[in-house]
Design an enzyme around this catalytic site. Structure first.
Site, mmCIF file in Angstrom:
data_model
loop_
_atom_site.group_PDB
_atom_site.id
_atom_site.type_symbol
_atom_site.label_atom_id
_atom_site.label_comp_id
_atom_site.label_asym_id
_atom_site.label_seq_id
_atom_site.Cartn_x
_atom_site.Cartn_y
_atom_site.Cartn_z
ATOM 1 N N LYS A 125 2.521 2.079 -5.189
ATOM 2 C CA LYS A 125 3.233 1.546 -6.359
ATOM 3 C C LYS A 125 2.497 1.869 -7.649
ATOM 4 O O LYS A 125 3.104 2.122 -8.684
ATOM 5 C CB LYS A 125 3.396 0.033 -6.231
ATOM 6 C CG LYS A 125 4.240 -0.410 -5.048
ATOM 7 C CD LYS A 125 4.364 -1.915 -4.978
ATOM 8 C CE LYS A 125 3.073 -2.611 -4.653
ATOM 9 N NZ LYS A 125 2.559 -2.306 -3.301
ATOM 10 N N ASP B 253 0.819 -1.220 0.000
ATOM 11 C CA ASP B 253 0.000 0.000 0.000
ATOM 12 C C ASP B 253 0.849 1.265 0.000
ATOM 13 O O ASP B 253 0.425 2.315 0.487
ATOM 14 C CB ASP B 253 -0.952 0.019 1.210
ATOM 15 C CG ASP B 253 -1.757 -1.255 1.338
ATOM 16 O OD1 ASP B 253 -2.403 -1.637 0.350
ATOM 17 O OD2 ASP B 253 -1.715 -1.884 2.416
ATOM 18 N N GLY C 200 -4.326 -4.076 -4.228
ATOM 19 C CA GLY C 200 -4.891 -3.095 -5.145
ATOM 20 C C GLY C 200 -4.014 -1.876 -5.296
ATOM 21 O O GLY C 200 -3.220 -1.540 -4.413
ATOM 22 N N HIS C 201 -4.152 -1.220 -6.434
ATOM 23 C CA HIS C 201 -3.473 0.045 -6.687
ATOM 24 C C HIS C 201 -4.546 1.094 -6.955
ATOM 25 O O HIS C 201 -5.485 0.841 -7.707
ATOM 26 C CB HIS C 201 -2.567 -0.029 -7.919
ATOM 27 C CG HIS C 201 -1.465 -1.031 -7.804
ATOM 28 N ND1 HIS C 201 -0.733 -1.199 -6.654
ATOM 29 C CD2 HIS C 201 -0.966 -1.910 -8.705
ATOM 30 C CE1 HIS C 201 0.183 -2.139 -6.856
ATOM 31 N NE2 HIS C 201 0.050 -2.587 -8.080
ATOM 32 N N GLN D 164 1.802 -6.612 -3.810
ATOM 33 C CA GLN D 164 2.234 -6.694 -2.414
ATOM 34 C C GLN D 164 3.564 -5.955 -2.205
ATOM 35 O O GLN D 164 3.783 -4.943 -2.831
ATOM 36 C CB GLN D 164 2.315 -8.149 -1.926
ATOM 37 C CG GLN D 164 0.965 -8.819 -1.776
ATOM 38 C CD GLN D 164 0.430 -9.315 -3.098
ATOM 39 O OE1 GLN D 164 1.137 -9.898 -3.892
ATOM 40 N NE2 GLN D 164 -0.838 -9.094 -3.336
#
Length: 428
Positions: A16, A13, A40-41, A223
């Site tokens: 990225k 988190d 998630g991004h 991750q």
């Protein structure tokens, strides 16, 4: 022209997706090489927020070819839900390529993931329940289902039957659940086959040819380092290789072809799920960080655990990844603090550790050794050069650079694509 790995340098988190997106207009391919839809991004473009889970962030950049590599595990339902959601918003998804060797998350692994986590009780790991771990376990046990298996119904049925021979015993006899039939599983998977077929390719060959032709390839990790199955805080980790080495095994591109490794790291620290977190703040300050930073999971919505910047983690991440650059994100979240602590070492039963203890028990008992820097009150979200930052914010960044062992090449000062200070060219 470089091959660049972008990865998380903490527990995930870190932002990225934004870092990848910023480079997207200057690269030809963006490859997701590990993980699945358990992370998630969030990318903000012109005020529009895009939450991606399985798709590479490069799918938002016109002209970039997004690739799902062989190291990813794919939930086909989620894949096409994401594609459909982007299509509705006018995003071109037609360039997406999917490795024929990537593994598929079958429905029975989602079931097993959820019931196993409940069965563990207090010993739970904190998985997202999306079948990621069981699918990687199947891969290593050589009973996994790969993308290419969808195009041979006979082979697919054989593999599903082999997997369910064991799993149904577990579901029925241990977890008191109903048995899952081969027929229903095969039908579920085949429903996606024809839509998926045009996307499937020998992505390792395509990427190597692209590098031969002088094109730029960006490898995007799911991750983060401290969740890596080998190098993270095991067993409270993900099931794949989220470090730089995973970019090679998860894409089919050799290590000698990687030019840069960029670690994305928050100006403070967060993690989701169970496991050790030495700088965690279980007080009002931790809640303040959570609210200021909007620290809730993109995929799960779970509130993230929050703490101060951990230079021990940063140094460890730099070492195991061979980082060439750091991107510090969410510096703006710290605005308004009179003092900003930085963890520079750990104290474990009276012994000082400047590097990450190799014994997991020591990490669990680590007490952070802090130094405090003066904070700043000025709004920094409009800053676009390092010199525009308040002096104390500059000092904070320079201190992070000094004690983390890697140069800080970019600084995030807001959620938008444009809210970034660039100190060094990540592709230069």
């Amino acid at each position: 022209m470089p091959a660049v790995v972008v990865l998380g340098a903490q527990w995930g988190d870190e932002g990225k997706g934004k870092a990848t997106d910023q480079l997207g207009s200057r690269v030809d391919y963006v490859v997701k090489f590990n993980g699945g839809n358990n992370a998630g991004h969030t990318v903000v473009i012109d005020g529009e927020k895009y939450a991606l889970h399985l798709l590479p962030s490069g799918i938002l950049s016109p002209g970039v070819t997004p690739v799902i590599g062989n190291g990813v595990v794919i939930d086909l339902t989620v894949l096409f839900q994401e594609i459909d959601a982007l299509d509705v918003r006018g995003v071109d998804t037609s360039r997406l390529l999917v490795s024929a060797n990537a593994h598929i998350i079958p429905p029975y692994n989602r079931t097993i993931d959820k019931v196993t986590e409940r069965f563990l009780g207090k010993r739970r790991i904190g998985t997202t329940g999306r079948g990621i771990g069981p699918t990687y376990a199947d891969k290593i046990s050589r009973v996994g289902i790969r993308v290419q298996d969808l195009f041979d119904e006979h082979i697919l049925a054989q593999k599903v039957e082999g997997a369910l021979d064991q799993k149904n015993h577990l579901l029925v006899k241990v977890y008191n659940r109903r048995a899952i039939t081969v027929e229903e599983t095969v039908a579920d998977l085949l429903a996606y086959a024809e839509r998926l077929r045009p996307m499937v390719a020998d992505t390792a060959l395509i990427l190597n040819k692209a590098l031969d032709e002088g094109k730029t390839v960006l490898f995007e990790a799911g991750q983060a380092t401290m969740l890596d199955v080998d190098h993270g805080t095991y067993p409270f980790v993900t099931s794949s290789s989220a470090t730089a080495g995973g970019a090679c095994t998860g894409s089919g591109v050799g290590p000698t072809r990687i030019d840069r490794v960029v670690g994305v790291i928050k100006a403070y620290t967060t993690r989701v799920g169970e496991g050790p977190f030495p700088t965690e703040l279980l007080d009002d300050t931790g809640e303040w960080l959570r609210k200021q930073g909007g620290e809730y999971g993109t995929t799960t919505g779970r509130p993230r655990r929050c703490g101060w910047y951990d230079a021990v983690v940063a140094r460890y991440s730099s070492r195991v990844n061979g980082l060439t650059d750091l991107v510090v994100t969410k510096l703006d979240t710290l605005t308004g603090l009179a003092k900003v602590p930085i963890c520079v070492a750990y104290d474990v039963h009276g012994t000082r550790y400047d590097e990450m203890p190799f014994d997991q028990s020591d990490v669990h008992h680590a007490v952070p050794v802090y130094e405090e820097l003066d904070g700043w009150w000025e709004d920094i979200t409009a800053c676009r050069t390092f010199d525009e930052l308040p002096v104390n914010a500059q000092r904070y960044v320079l201190r992070l650079e000094e004690i983390s062992g890697t140069r800080v090449s970019a600084i995030g000062v807001g959620p938008g694509r444009e809210a970034t200070i660039v100190r060094h060219d990540l592709l230069g």
